[in-house]
Motif scaffolding. Sequence first.
Motif, PDB file in Angstrom:
ATOM      1  N   GLU A 587       0.793  -1.218   0.000  1.00 56.23           N
ATOM      2  CA  GLU A 587       0.000   0.000   0.000  1.00 56.23           C
ATOM      3  C   GLU A 587       0.828   1.270   0.000  1.00 56.23           C
ATOM      4  OE1 GLU A 587      -2.629  -0.652   3.192  1.00 56.23           O
ATOM      5  OE2 GLU A 587      -4.044  -1.769   1.941  1.00 56.23           O
TER       6      GLU A 587
ATOM      7  N   THR B  31     -14.081  -3.018  -5.466  1.00 58.16           N
ATOM      8  CA  THR B  31     -12.728  -3.250  -4.959  1.00 58.16           C
ATOM      9  C   THR B  31     -12.766  -4.547  -4.170  1.00 58.16           C
ATOM     10  OG1 THR B  31     -12.364  -0.889  -4.801  1.00 58.16           O
ATOM     11  CG2 THR B  31     -10.856  -2.312  -3.581  1.00 58.16           C
ATOM     12  N   SER B  33     -12.116  -6.639  -1.482  1.00 60.09           N
ATOM     13  CA  SER B  33     -11.578  -6.511  -0.128  1.00 60.09           C
ATOM     14  C   SER B  33     -11.236  -7.906   0.374  1.00 60.09           C
ATOM     15  CB  SER B  33     -12.609  -5.878   0.782  1.00 60.09           C
ATOM     16  OG  SER B  33     -13.674  -6.770   0.960  1.00 60.09           O
ATOM     17  N   SER B  34     -10.424  -7.933   1.414  1.00 55.14           N
ATOM     18  CA  SER B  34     -10.028  -9.255   1.913  1.00 55.14           C
ATOM     19  C   SER B  34     -11.234 -10.007   2.469  1.00 55.14           C
ATOM     20  CB  SER B  34      -8.931  -9.122   2.961  1.00 55.14           C
ATOM     21  OG  SER B  34      -9.146  -7.972   3.736  1.00 55.14           O
ATOM     22  N   LYS B  35     -12.322  -9.270   2.768  1.00 56.81           N
ATOM     23  CA  LYS B  35     -13.521  -9.953   3.262  1.00 56.81           C
ATOM     24  C   LYS B  35     -14.151 -10.825   2.186  1.00 56.81           C
ATOM     25  CE  LYS B  35     -14.806  -6.196   6.073  1.00 56.81           C
ATOM     26  NZ  LYS B  35     -15.659  -5.025   5.902  1.00 56.81           N
ATOM     27  N   ARG B  36     -13.937 -10.436   0.959  1.00 61.07           N
ATOM     28  CA  ARG B  36     -14.533 -11.200  -0.133  1.00 61.07           C
ATOM     29  C   ARG B  36     -13.654 -12.347  -0.594  1.00 61.07           C
ATOM     30  NH1 ARG B  36     -17.787  -9.219  -4.132  1.00 61.07           N
ATOM     31  NH2 ARG B  36     -19.109  -7.466  -3.560  1.00 61.07           N
ATOM     32  N   ARG B  87      -2.606 -11.144  -0.963  1.00 58.35           N
ATOM     33  CA  ARG B  87      -2.181  -9.793  -1.292  1.00 58.35           C
ATOM     34  C   ARG B  87      -2.276  -9.535  -2.788  1.00 58.35           C
ATOM     35  NH1 ARG B  87       3.820  -7.382  -0.709  1.00 58.35           N
ATOM     36  NH2 ARG B  87       4.096  -8.739  -2.498  1.00 58.35           N
ATOM     37  N   SER B  90      -6.157  -8.876  -3.118  1.00 56.13           N
ATOM     38  CA  SER B  90      -6.886  -7.943  -2.278  1.00 56.13           C
ATOM     39  C   SER B  90      -6.575  -6.509  -2.673  1.00 56.13           C
ATOM     40  CB  SER B  90      -6.569  -8.223  -0.808  1.00 56.13           C
ATOM     41  OG  SER B  90      -5.952  -7.138  -0.219  1.00 56.13           O
ATOM     42  N   GLY B  91      -7.609  -5.703  -2.761  1.00 55.07           N
ATOM     43  CA  GLY B  91      -7.435  -4.312  -3.151  1.00 55.07           C
ATOM     44  C   GLY B  91      -7.488  -4.098  -4.651  1.00 55.07           C
ATOM     45  N   GLU B  93      -9.070  -3.470  -8.118  1.00 56.88           N
ATOM     46  CA  GLU B  93     -10.332  -2.808  -8.484  1.00 56.88           C
ATOM     47  C   GLU B  93     -10.821  -3.331  -9.825  1.00 56.88           C
ATOM     48  OE1 GLU B  93      -9.993   1.600  -8.083  1.00 56.88           O
ATOM     49  OE2 GLU B  93      -8.094   0.944  -7.219  1.00 56.88           O
ATOM     50  N   HIS B 118      -2.060  -0.254  -6.761  1.00 59.88           N
ATOM     51  CA  HIS B 118      -1.044  -0.425  -5.733  1.00 59.88           C
ATOM     52  C   HIS B 118       0.349  -0.307  -6.289  1.00 59.88           C
ATOM     53  CE1 HIS B 118      -3.591  -2.428  -2.410  1.00 59.88           C
ATOM     54  NE2 HIS B 118      -3.861  -1.170  -2.611  1.00 59.88           N
TER      55      HIS B 118
END
Lengths: 668, 324
Positions: A587, B31, B33-36, B87, B90-91, B93, B118
């Motif tokens: 990030e 986006t 997310s790590s939840k998905r 990683r 995640s994030g 888009e 990123h």
Amino acid sequence: MSYSSYQSVDLPKIAASAPDMRTMTWLLASLALVVAPHIERLPIWFLGLFLAACALRIWQLKHQRRSIPGWIKLCLTLLALAGIWLEYGTLLSRQANTGLLCVMLALKVMETAKRRDVYLLISMAYFVAITQFLFNQSFYLTLYLLGVVVVITATLIVIEHQPIRQLSGRSNTQFISNRHLFQSALRMLLYGIPLMATLFLFFPRLESPMWGVPQKSLNAKTGISDEMEPGNILKLFIDDSPAFRVEFEGVIPPQSQRYWRGPTLWNFDGRKWTRQRTVGNPPSIDPEQITDPFRYSLTMEPTQNHWVFGLDRIVEVPDRTRMETDMTMYQRRPITSITTLNMISDPDIPLDLELGPMFREAALQLPDGFNPLTQALADQWRKETESPGLIVQRAINMFSTEGFEYSFTPPPIGRNSVDDFLFETKSGYCEYYSSAFTALMRAAGIPSRVVTGYQGGFYNEESEYLLVRQSDAHAWSEVWLEDRGWMRVDPTAAVAADRVNLGALDTFERSRGPFDYEWMRALRNRFDSLQRFWNQQVINFDKARQHSLLKPLGIEDMTHKQSVLALTLISSAILALALWRLIRQQERRDPDRIHQLYLAFQKRMKKLGVESSPAEGPIDFARRCKANCPQLTDQIDRVIDAYVQLRYAGHQHSAVERQLKDALRTLS
Amino acid sequence: MAKQRFDIQSWTYPLIKRLSSHRPPSRLPITISSKRLYVLPTRFGVFFGLLILIMLLGSLNYNNNMALMLTFLLGAFMLLIPIYTVRNLSGLEITHIDAKPVFSGDAAQFVITLRNGHHTARPLIWARHQQLTTVTSLPADATGHLMVAIDSQKRGWMHFERSRLYTTYPVGLFTAWAWLTPDVRCLVYPAPETGAPTLPSGHHDSTGRPEQRGDEEWSGLRDYQPGDPSRLMAWKVVARTGQLTSKVFSDHHNQEIVLDYHNLPIQGVEARLSRLCSWIIDANERGLHYALQLPDQQIQSGHGDAHMHHCLQALAEFQSGAAG
């Protein structure tokens, strides 16, 4: 609309697709590296098989040939099995098993048609790496294997990238260079090191093996055995590997007193000295007679033998060790791992002031019909000389005055070995001297025996320990004299005093091999302390050490539960840290240092009430800042000047960057 | 299929799919997310885990510290790999998903545009749905595309079907995936009738009488001018002479065709739409002007691709109830 950058793949085909040249190169390189240390233990044809398999596979790949037919592979497999069986005589020993594993690996190379095969080979490679440690656990091998594991892991990354390589058909290295691959694999493994260390320290160990017996460490040097015959010790002279290391508490014995006692030999058959089966109690030692004891801990390298060595004469026997009447020490189980023994020795302690009739007989035994000249000489001395002590003295004088020489390349001696040596060749090393001297003493009616062991050792001043190598192997004699008990006599010392005062290596008349130079020996001595540290701290780490790990925290004896708890806590912390680090690394959007500084400037101005708008350049922004905070005009100008120079005028000077930083500091 | 049985994913996917099916379709941009995200070892990962277990048992048994060390190194390595894998996704888009209209029965190709905002690259992102798998690698701060193909069943608006976006980066030990359920649809035109009667010509006749196609419509050739539709290229002439040449037809604009839903000699809504569809394509290919009359909608006469798509969309969206 064209979507040139997506690539459509038929997945089942990818999974089954043959490895490309780059994958294959990396794969074969890792296999070759991982098999290399095994080569010396493998049958000679293995190298041919492995190279042939690699060459064949590369050739097939280059010329798009089809794989060889199954029946040939089957025949090769059966042949290889037979070969292993012929080589080792079994399929079940540890060596045969690793041999089998390596051979299967080589055969599997021919059959890498699919991605799955590559994964299987990679797994096998990891496994072959671990089998190396069954044979050798040295520091250098460990370093080497770590490197190999990095290469194997890099191969996994190469395979992972294969679809992209194939689809775009661009040249291989364009995507990710070999160096970069190695580095990424190395980084991934290095991140694992803290977790590995935690697991190593806290993972519960087994008290006793679940199956099998702890096998012999196969790289163990046999070292001194319980037999002596001319030529035995010579093998050890050229072997510089450590026999044991000794740490003294307090005083260190001088070089001439460093006689490391091993098996005592009684029986002589005219050529060979062997041990007598004299299971008895250890010699009784009067504690009051101990005057200046040496206290030390001796760490033995694994041998396949039972014998334990100690500084002559041992007054306190270490744990789990037995001592016989003749001061020979042994353990019930062969020494298969690095073993530390705590001992006390006193060189001046008298031994066996009384000699029982049985022992006297054994100490006078000589084979009938051997060495008539020696017998005649002994008889003559007996008539001429009063006391046994003088006979001993006479013999020593004979060695030092009558042209005897110390040599590692003595002329051969025949059936009457003692006669030949004493009256003809007069040349040899410690085995010859101790053997001849002891036989001569026996002929003269003086009870005597041969003692084998080591003499000398290199004292490492920095790390304060004594290193005794196999090349320090030695043999000497003991004679029994009335009222004095057993006395050590080293006839070799009479001939070559340097052997005892300087060590075996310094008495050599020629170099022992292509790499035998003084400076190399010095280097090896230096590196030995590294290896010793490794042995003590890592290889020797065991359940007992694990249990005392938490001593600094006040936990004397860590229980299983506590170690599992510690393991869980520390591992979770490390994993959380790794997670945080890796996510953060992703990030961190802007690595641009100069931009960061500008952002810091914006932040400061925002505090002062001037907010920059996205469409605003630095100069415009500075103008507004100056309008709002006229008192800071100078500072703002300096910041912006430096920033504009760095950003737009292409100045890459660190001086300007420092100027910018300084200017920023004045603002706050 | 026998091989699939050993695959941990083959029985966990349906389970997780069912468990997560309550999620409503999400609006773009999405986006991840790590939840998905879900992570599981791949088949190789399971094998590798077993290998480590065997190594562990062996080295514990022989109390071989170096072997233990290597085992733990590999174990630690394996524990850290999922972080890399997650990683990588995640994030990420999904900025937009485009699909060109298709005829019913064809596969709709949803082109997914991904953006990696990123600082690190995201190599090897895969998308999979039904038989098609696509892969892309995104450098730092870059966009890339993946495609999902979904077979269309019937005309109308077809919604994006849940697809899997996954990665096994970096070493193929673990796979991390997210279910893609964007609120995206693709227009499906009716399937053009195969072997349909030729296009009715003339103002008054739309009953399917064979069309008067004759030499009188052909007026000759002229040099290609930028803007000429490619269907008017005289390819044979081009091949012969190397000169770009266009065919010229006379009086196209004089002929006005009205394609009327009611005036078809066949029954059934879908059959009629199919025929109309086929005629519209035909008319467009020949550059004719045509109008479309549906029970609920009338489209004025026009020509060109835009007009055709307009008409086809009307067919696709046609509600049978309106025929009434």
